[in-house]
Design a protein around this motif. Structure first.
Motif, PDB file in Angstrom:
ATOM      1  N   PRO A 152      75.332  27.090  57.683  1.00  0.00           N
ATOM      2  CA  PRO A 152      74.128  26.693  58.429  1.00  0.00           C
ATOM      3  C   PRO A 152      73.176  27.860  58.670  1.00  0.00           C
ATOM      4  CG  PRO A 152      75.916  27.085  59.953  1.00  0.00           C
ATOM      5  CD  PRO A 152      76.465  27.380  58.575  1.00  0.00           C
ATOM      6  N   GLY A 153      71.965  27.527  59.122  1.00  0.00           N
ATOM      7  CA  GLY A 153      71.028  28.540  59.577  1.00  0.00           C
ATOM      8  C   GLY A 153      70.437  29.401  58.493  1.00  0.00           C
ATOM      9  N   LEU A 154      70.228  28.833  57.299  1.00  0.00           N
ATOM     10  CA  LEU A 154      69.703  29.602  56.172  1.00  0.00           C
ATOM     11  C   LEU A 154      68.184  29.498  56.102  1.00  0.00           C
ATOM     12  CD1 LEU A 154      72.310  28.535  53.466  1.00  0.00           C
ATOM     13  CD2 LEU A 154      72.519  30.268  55.269  1.00  0.00           C
ATOM     14  N   ALA A 155      67.552  30.510  55.515  1.00  0.00           N
ATOM     15  CA  ALA A 155      66.090  30.525  55.422  1.00  0.00           C
ATOM     16  C   ALA A 155      65.653  31.321  54.203  1.00  0.00           C
ATOM     17  CB  ALA A 155      65.481  31.132  56.686  1.00  0.00           C
ATOM     18  N   PHE A 156      64.537  30.929  53.607  1.00  0.00           N
ATOM     19  CA  PHE A 156      63.889  31.740  52.590  1.00  0.00           C
ATOM     20  C   PHE A 156      62.387  31.515  52.698  1.00  0.00           C
ATOM     21  CE2 PHE A 156      65.718  27.901  50.964  1.00  0.00           C
ATOM     22  CZ  PHE A 156      64.795  27.314  50.106  1.00  0.00           C
TER      23      PHE A 156
ATOM     24  N   ASN B 265      62.989  26.922  56.356  1.00  0.00           N
ATOM     25  CA  ASN B 265      63.826  27.510  57.392  1.00  0.00           C
ATOM     26  C   ASN B 265      64.844  26.494  57.888  1.00  0.00           C
ATOM     27  OD1 ASN B 265      62.563  30.150  57.658  1.00  0.00           O
ATOM     28  ND2 ASN B 265      60.798  29.038  58.464  1.00  0.00           N
ATOM     29  N   ASP B 266      65.913  27.000  58.477  1.00  0.00           N
ATOM     30  CA  ASP B 266      66.951  26.174  59.086  1.00  0.00           C
ATOM     31  C   ASP B 266      67.567  25.195  58.089  1.00  0.00           C
ATOM     32  OD1 ASP B 266      68.596  25.620  61.215  1.00  0.00           O
ATOM     33  OD2 ASP B 266      67.338  23.996  61.968  1.00  0.00           O
ATOM     34  N   PHE B 267      67.873  25.708  56.891  1.00  0.00           N
ATOM     35  CA  PHE B 267      68.594  24.927  55.901  1.00  0.00           C
ATOM     36  C   PHE B 267      70.096  25.067  56.108  1.00  0.00           C
ATOM     37  CE2 PHE B 267      64.670  25.209  53.290  1.00  0.00           C
ATOM     38  CZ  PHE B 267      64.593  23.893  52.864  1.00  0.00           C
ATOM     39  N   THR B 268      70.838  24.118  55.592  1.00  0.00           N
ATOM     40  CA  THR B 268      72.292  24.195  55.489  1.00  0.00           C
ATOM     41  C   THR B 268      72.680  23.940  54.041  1.00  0.00           C
ATOM     42  OG1 THR B 268      72.722  23.465  57.764  1.00  0.00           O
ATOM     43  CG2 THR B 268      74.490  23.120  56.169  1.00  0.00           C
ATOM     44  N   ILE B 269      73.652  24.694  53.555  1.00  0.00           N
ATOM     45  CA  ILE B 269      74.225  24.412  52.240  1.00  0.00           C
ATOM     46  C   ILE B 269      75.646  23.911  52.441  1.00  0.00           C
ATOM     47  CG2 ILE B 269      75.077  25.436  50.096  1.00  0.00           C
ATOM     48  CD1 ILE B 269      72.698  27.199  49.990  1.00  0.00           C
TER      49      ILE B 269
END
Length: 252
Positions: free
Chosen positions: A145-149, A210-214
């Protein structure tokens, strides 16, 4: 061949007692000493023997070409701190790999790892802890969780296959809302290998967010996943340890 080298090294060190000695293993998902954007990323490591008895410690970099190994004895309550584990334990200046810490005994030594950026002028910036893994490594579904680019942040995704002889296929689903895939990517890794790459390389059609989850799915044991989110303005890093299972939508 890499795995064989590691096994031969450990067995040779144990000698005739090898079949009688119990060992414990801890995995640090990623350690390294590598150049980055404007900085060099370095990993520090602390080993602390809280077992009350002397222990033999081996450390291996299983996904590097030569699979170098490190060995020493830690006395009761002894602590070893390496500010640059790649250079001090393995005698090399550049490497990126998971780290296996193997110790004699039912209980392992305490392992702590941190990654920190070093600027070209030698200034050392704030360190970020790396979560170690002493749990069974069979988790078919994990989430990051909590990924961003974006212009402000970049994210690297790590996939690790520590199987001795089998490839591992990972299916990665990029989500903004739980259960709703924005994009899907698939990658297969050979035995004892590492993929450490940007999130844009895995999902090239997604330009920013922003705020992606993989969500990562794999049927293979001995696999590990992680992510690191880096602030482009300050170079501060945030290590993301995976959650077990699929994310849950908590919106009302």
């Amino acid at each position: 061949m890499k795995r064989l080298f590691a096994i031969v090294f450990v067995l040779a060190a144990l000698g005739a007692r090898a079949q009688e000695i119990e060992t414990s293993t801890i995995v640090v998902p990623i350690v390294g000493n590598i150049p980055g954007i404007g900085v060099r990323w370095v990993t520090s490591l602390e080993l602390r023997n809280n077992t009350g008895a002397p222990v033999e410690v081996w450390m291996l970099l299983p996904t590097t070409a030569e699979a170098p190994a490190f060995n020493r004895t830690l006395g009761p309550n002894e602590t070893v701190v390496m500010s640059d584990v790649i250079a001090q334990a393995f005698g090399t200046t550049t490497a990126l790999s998971p780290l296996k810490v193997i110790t004699t005994g039912r209980h392992s030594v305490t392992v702590r790892a941190n990654v920190y950026p070093v600027r070209a002028d030698g200034q050392v910036l704030a360190a970020e802890p790396i979560a170690v893994d002493d749990r069974p490594s069979i988790y078919p579904v994990r989430s990051l969780p909590g990924l961003a680019f974006s212009d402000d942040f970049r994210t690297n995704i790590g996939l690790v296959n520590l199987s001795e002889d089998k490839s591992a296929t990972f299916v990665l689903a990029l989500q903004r809302l739980a259960g709703r895939n924005v994009a899907v990517s698939r990658i297969t890794l050979p035995p004892e290998s590492l993929s450490h790459t940007s999130i844009q390389s895995l999902f090239p059609l997604i330009t920013s967010g922003n705020d992606f989850t993989i969500v990562v799915e794999t049927a293979s044991p001995d696999t590990f996943v992680y992510a690191s989110v880096i602030d482009n303005n300050t170079t501060a890093a945030r290590f993301i340890r995976p959650n077990v299972g699929v994310p849950v939508d908590v919106t009302p």
